[in-house]
Design a protein around this motif. Structure first.
Motif, PDB file in Angstrom:
ATOM      1  N   ASP A  11      22.522  31.131  35.996  1.00 51.94           N
ATOM      2  CA  ASP A  11      22.219  29.916  36.750  1.00 51.94           C
ATOM      3  C   ASP A  11      21.447  30.243  38.028  1.00 51.94           C
ATOM      4  O   ASP A  11      20.450  29.589  38.363  1.00 51.94           O
ATOM      5  CB  ASP A  11      23.502  29.168  37.103  1.00 51.94           C
ATOM      6  N   VAL A  12      21.909  31.252  38.762  1.00 52.61           N
ATOM      7  CA  VAL A  12      21.240  31.643  40.008  1.00 52.61           C
ATOM      8  C   VAL A  12      19.831  32.146  39.715  1.00 52.61           C
ATOM      9  O   VAL A  12      18.871  31.808  40.429  1.00 52.61           O
ATOM     10  CB  VAL A  12      22.063  32.722  40.743  1.00 52.61           C
ATOM     11  N   ASN A  13      19.689  32.930  38.667  1.00 55.23           N
ATOM     12  CA  ASN A  13      18.376  33.456  38.313  1.00 55.23           C
ATOM     13  C   ASN A  13      17.387  32.326  38.018  1.00 55.23           C
ATOM     14  O   ASN A  13      16.231  32.362  38.453  1.00 55.23           O
ATOM     15  CB  ASN A  13      18.489  34.378  37.106  1.00 55.23           C
ATOM     16  N   ALA A  14      17.853  31.300  37.289  1.00 49.84           N
ATOM     17  CA  ALA A  14      16.983  30.169  36.947  1.00 49.84           C
ATOM     18  C   ALA A  14      16.556  29.401  38.200  1.00 49.84           C
ATOM     19  O   ALA A  14      15.378  29.056  38.363  1.00 49.84           O
ATOM     20  CB  ALA A  14      17.698  29.241  35.973  1.00 49.84           C
ATOM     21  N   HIS A  15      17.496  29.142  39.101  1.00 51.58           N
ATOM     22  CA  HIS A  15      17.181  28.386  40.320  1.00 51.58           C
ATOM     23  C   HIS A  15      16.273  29.181  41.244  1.00 51.58           C
ATOM     24  O   HIS A  15      15.318  28.637  41.814  1.00 51.58           O
ATOM     25  CB  HIS A  15      18.462  27.985  41.038  1.00 51.58           C
ATOM     26  N   TRP A  16      16.554  30.469  41.423  1.00 51.22           N
ATOM     27  CA  TRP A  16      15.737  31.269  42.321  1.00 51.22           C
ATOM     28  C   TRP A  16      14.321  31.440  41.758  1.00 51.22           C
ATOM     29  O   TRP A  16      13.345  31.457  42.507  1.00 51.22           O
ATOM     30  CB  TRP A  16      16.391  32.624  42.573  1.00 51.22           C
ATOM     31  N   SER A  17      14.195  31.521  40.448  1.00 49.54           N
ATOM     32  CA  SER A  17      12.866  31.601  39.826  1.00 49.54           C
ATOM     33  C   SER A  17      12.056  30.344  40.107  1.00 49.54           C
ATOM     34  O   SER A  17      10.856  30.416  40.418  1.00 49.54           O
ATOM     35  CB  SER A  17      13.002  31.813  38.316  1.00 49.54           C
ATOM     36  N   ARG A  18      12.715  29.186  40.027  1.00 53.34           N
ATOM     37  CA  ARG A  18      12.023  27.920  40.306  1.00 53.34           C
ATOM     38  C   ARG A  18      11.621  27.828  41.777  1.00 53.34           C
ATOM     39  O   ARG A  18      10.534  27.347  42.110  1.00 53.34           O
ATOM     40  CB  ARG A  18      12.901  26.731  39.902  1.00 53.34           C
ATOM     41  N   LEU A  19      12.494  28.281  42.661  1.00 54.84           N
ATOM     42  CA  LEU A  19      12.172  28.245  44.090  1.00 54.84           C
ATOM     43  C   LEU A  19      10.988  29.151  44.410  1.00 54.84           C
ATOM     44  O   LEU A  19      10.086  28.776  45.165  1.00 54.84           O
ATOM     45  CB  LEU A  19      13.397  28.667  44.914  1.00 54.84           C
TER      46      LEU A  19
END
Length: 395
Positions: A122-130
């Motif tokens: 989940d964190v990886n997906a959000h940080w990638s989008r940011l």
């Protein structure tokens, strides 16, 4: 008559077996506590007459569950993927457990509600989008995060490039080190981690690890101080004992239990998010040579801003004018209506009423053309605070 006799015999057998069963359970609990409990050792364990008297001598996180209570616990929380040790009970996978958004100044904001089993992905997906949206800095919010899986704490720490060791765990068997699970998609070196008095357990493992290794800036107030780990011991009677079996510390041995993690940057509760964003934006503007201009506090929600210049300006079409921005801290540059009221003054009005009690900043960027052909060479920034409540109407 036969049914009555059977009933009487059954009751008689139950009455005879209960004291023996309770005694066996008591001995079993005493043995487990004697071997594995970590903390201030009970002073009257041998003379305890029942399980309740034993548990009363332990810390607040050690609990005895009857067979019925343990069965309910298993139905609610147990899964085949659950780790043997948890810092607190972790919530099932929730897609809303991690949230994120972009803020002004290429600052990303990422909030984690609990340390779930799916945290790393989940964190990886959000940080990638940011990062794809342009984030160069990150504010990670662990406020009100009560903990979860220790494995997830190890995974989150893997996003910080300076972290080499997750924690140390002290048990009756000695001290062991927690390993970091490396992440390829790493956070910025100067990440800021928000905590408060409700940040506990796995949140504190992360905070103390970051602080011990100077791997991030911990911001807010001192955390709860729940640095213990509990293990479940199933009992012969079908019940269970959830027992504190260890205490976590930072990699350098900094204690957490009953002390909490003290932040590097202290902030009042409720101000951490916008306050940290304000610091980052301001530091960037100062580094670029912008000049500070003191602004008023307690301005109305419908405040109209007038930016006055010392010479006549060539503002151009108001709808395309982008050299002046009104920024809400903790958010983005808000929509405004701009109008040149005369040759030296630009009027800026928020499209919607500003939020009560919120902080804003009016930024004037360099490069605005003057009527004489000279451009503004130094930008300015002016902070404002909106009134906390709407004034009462006069009767």
């Amino acid at each position: 008559m036969k049914q009555t006799v059977i009933a009487v015999v059954a009751v008689f057998a139950w009455l005879c077996l209960t004291p023996a069963t309770e005694a066996a359970t008591l001995d079993e609990v005493k043995e487990i506590v004697n071997l594995y409990y970590y903390g201030d050792q009970p002073t009257n364990l041998r003379n305890a007459k029942n399980v309740t008297e034993v548990v009363r001598q332990l810390d607040e996180y050690s609990v005895y569950m009857t067979p019925a209570e343990y069965n309910e616990y298993l139905n609610q929380y147990a899964s085949s993927e659950a780790p043997a040790q948890v810092a607190t009970i972790a919530a099932p996978h929730n897609p809303d457990n991690v949230s994120s958004n972009m803020m002004y100044g290429n600052v990303g904001y990422l909030k984690i509600k609990s340390f779930s089993a799916h945290l790393q992905e989940d964190v990886n997906a959000h940080w990638s989008r940011l990062k794809a949206a342009g984030a160069k800095r990150l504010i990670l919010d662990l406020r009100f995060n009560g903990g979860g899986y220790v494995d997830s704490a190890e995974q989150l720490l893997g996003f910080f490039p300076r972290v080499k060791e997750a924690y140390k765990l002290q048990t009756r068997m000695g001290t062991q080190s927690g390993k970091v699970v490396p992440a390829k998609n790493q956070f910025p070196v100067d990440t800021y981690v928000l905590v408060n008095r409700y940040s506990a357990s796995a949140s504190e493992i992360v905070a103390v690890s970051l602080k011990d290794q100077s791997a991030a800036n911990v911001v807010g107030e001192t955390t709860k101080g729940k640095g213990s780990v509990q293990s479940l011991f199933e009992l012969e009677n079908g019940g269970a004992l959830k027992l504190t079996t260890g205490h976590y510390t930072g990699p350098k041995g900094t204690p957490v239990q009953h002390k909490g993690v003290e932040p590097n940057i202290k902030m009042k509760p409720g101000t951490e998010h916008a306050g940290m964003h304000k610091r980052l934006v301001t530091s960037d503007l100062v580094a670029q040579g912008y000049q500070f201009i003191k602004g008023p506090t307690d301005v109305p929600q419908s405040k109209v801003f007038n930016v006055e210049f010392t010479q006549e300006m060539n503002f151009g079409p108001a709808k395309s004018f982008n050299k002046m921005e009104l920024v809400k801290f903790g958010s983005v540059s808000i929509q405004t209506a701009k109008k040149a009221s005369n040759e030296k003054t630009m009027t800026i009005q928020p499209a919607k009423p500003m939020a009560l009690g919120a902080e804003y900043m009016l930024i004037v960027h360099p490069g605005i053309a003057g009527a004489n052909g000279l451009n503004v060479v130094k930008g300015t920034y002016t902070p404002y605070t909106v009134q906390a409540r709407v004034p009462a109407r006069a009767k």
